[in-house]
Design an enzyme around this catalytic site. Structure first.
Site, PDB file in Angstrom:
ATOM      1  N   LYS A  97      -2.508  15.891  -8.713  1.00  0.00           N
ATOM      2  CA  LYS A  97      -1.759  15.644  -9.954  1.00  0.00           C
ATOM      3  C   LYS A  97      -0.898  16.856 -10.338  1.00  0.00           C
ATOM      4  O   LYS A  97       0.175  16.694 -10.922  1.00  0.00           O
ATOM      5  CB  LYS A  97      -2.721  15.247 -11.079  1.00  0.00           C
ATOM      6  CG  LYS A  97      -3.345  13.853 -10.867  1.00  0.00           C
ATOM      7  CD  LYS A  97      -2.281  12.752 -10.841  1.00  0.00           C
ATOM      8  CE  LYS A  97      -2.859  11.361 -10.817  1.00  0.00           C
ATOM      9  NZ  LYS A  97      -1.823  10.316 -10.907  1.00  0.00           N
TER      10      LYS A  97
ATOM     11  N   TYR B 179      -8.330  16.058  -6.699  1.00  0.00           N
ATOM     12  CA  TYR B 179      -7.619  15.164  -7.628  1.00  0.00           C
ATOM     13  C   TYR B 179      -6.667  15.997  -8.496  1.00  0.00           C
ATOM     14  O   TYR B 179      -5.491  15.645  -8.664  1.00  0.00           O
ATOM     15  CB  TYR B 179      -8.611  14.377  -8.500  1.00  0.00           C
ATOM     16  CG  TYR B 179      -7.919  13.477  -9.504  1.00  0.00           C
ATOM     17  CD1 TYR B 179      -7.195  12.367  -9.079  1.00  0.00           C
ATOM     18  CD2 TYR B 179      -7.958  13.747 -10.870  1.00  0.00           C
ATOM     19  CE1 TYR B 179      -6.531  11.543  -9.990  1.00  0.00           C
ATOM     20  CE2 TYR B 179      -7.308  12.936 -11.789  1.00  0.00           C
ATOM     21  CZ  TYR B 179      -6.590  11.829 -11.342  1.00  0.00           C
ATOM     22  OH  TYR B 179      -5.934  11.028 -12.241  1.00  0.00           O
TER      23      TYR B 179
ATOM     24  N   ASP C 272       0.887  -1.163   0.000  1.00  0.00           N
ATOM     25  CA  ASP C 272       0.000   0.000   0.000  1.00  0.00           C
ATOM     26  C   ASP C 272       0.924   1.211   0.000  1.00  0.00           C
ATOM     27  O   ASP C 272       1.622   1.459   0.993  1.00  0.00           O
ATOM     28  CB  ASP C 272      -0.894  -0.019   1.251  1.00  0.00           C
ATOM     29  CG  ASP C 272      -1.906   1.114   1.229  1.00  0.00           C
ATOM     30  OD1 ASP C 272      -1.649   2.138   0.557  1.00  0.00           O
ATOM     31  OD2 ASP C 272      -2.948   0.980   1.881  1.00  0.00           O
TER      32      ASP C 272
END
Ligand code: NDP
Ligand code: 8X3
Length: 254
Positions: free
Chosen positions: A157, A153, A60
């Site tokens: 990024k 998100y 993970d």
């Protein structure tokens, strides 16, 4: 001599397609993801088809101990890593900041930003030992642009883009190449994950839309890492023709 690539998030989508492409190109592979059973099936199939070697580990990337243990535990015969593909990542939810769920924000920032950092920090000493080394960071068109309700998100990024540029600067003296690959919409498990398992909502994203497929990105990665030593591709933005910018997906008339 055989080259070795480590791919995070290799159990599905772009990571899995990249594993298939690089195995075909003669690489030995180290594959990380949380779903070990998917990695086992993939590794068996690649070894049989391509007569290559494959090491898999349940990792993970959000868990710094899991990452450092997995990298320490890489068998000696796989430790000469030439290519690191930081691919593991996800979007969770699609809501305004006002309506956003805090746990979704943690998941995205912990995976896409901190996970990429943990894996990179653990692998850089191994990459520095090689005659040829290359880090590929999978960003997104969301690293270059924003779209409605994409907020966190897109921020995660954009951070990947900043880290890619930072790595390129820091590692240039070795020299380790660093490339950012920034796709538009690719049909993978991405939307199903974003919509928390809602298959119908995920399917609707791609319906009537000529999206990218995972092998389009895997092909680009294979091209980027096969350029001559003096050539580095800094950045690739790869879009579906029907997606002129982030958040604009033109559907075919039925
Ligand atoms: P998928 O959901 O199909 O695959 C995501 C992969 O990441 C899976 O293998 C998953 O494995 C792994 N992953 C997720 N969280 C973790 C974690 N905490 N630790 C380890 N592995 C993890 O999506 P894609 O293939 O589409 O996504 C790959 C990358 O591409 C992501 O970074 C995504 O942001 C980016 N991207 C995707 C686009 C798209 O439209 N699909 C466009 C632009 C960029 P497991 O669940 O087994 O851990
Ligand atoms: C996801 C790309 O265009 O689907 O990283 O938002 S897009």
């Amino acid at each position: 001599m055989k080259r070795i690539a480590l791919i995070t998030g290799a159990s599905a989508g772009i990571g899995k397609a990249s594993a298939e492409k690089l195995a075909q190109e003669g690489y030995d592979l180290i594959l990380f993801a949380r779903r070990l059973e998917k990695l086992e099936i993939l590794a068996e199939s690649l070894k049989e088809q391509y007569r290559m070697n494959c090491h898999i580990a349940k990792v993970d990337v959000r868990d710094k101990n899991s990452v450092s243990k997995a990298v320490n535990d890489i068998p000696e015969s796989f430790k000469n890593i030439n290519v690191l593909i930081n691919n593991a990542g996800l979007a969770a939810g699609l809501s305004s900041i006002e309506d956003g769920q805090l746990e979704n924000w943690d998941t995205m920032l912990d995976t896409n930003v901190k996970g990429l950092l943990y894996v990179s920090k653990a692998c850089i000493p191994l990459l520095k030992n090689q005659d040829y080394a290359h880090i590929i960071n999978i960003g997104s068109i969301a690293a270059k642009d924003i779209y409605m309700n994409g907020n966190v998100y897109c921020a995660s990024k954009h951070a990947v883009d900043a880290l890619t540029q930072s790595m390129r600067l820091e590692l240039s003296e070795y020299p380790i190449k660093v490339t950012g690959i920034h796709p538009g919409a690719v049909e993978t498990e991405f939307s199903e994950v974003r919509f928390n398992g809602d298959k119908a909502r995920a399917k609707a994203v791609y319906e009537g839309f000529d999206n990218l497929v995972a092998s389009d990105i895997a092909d680009a990665i294979a091209w980027v890492i096969s350029r001559p030593q003096h050539v580095n591709i800094n950045d690739l933005v790869i879009m579906p023709t029907a997606q002129p910018k982030a958040g604009v997906l033109h559907k075919r008339l039925q």
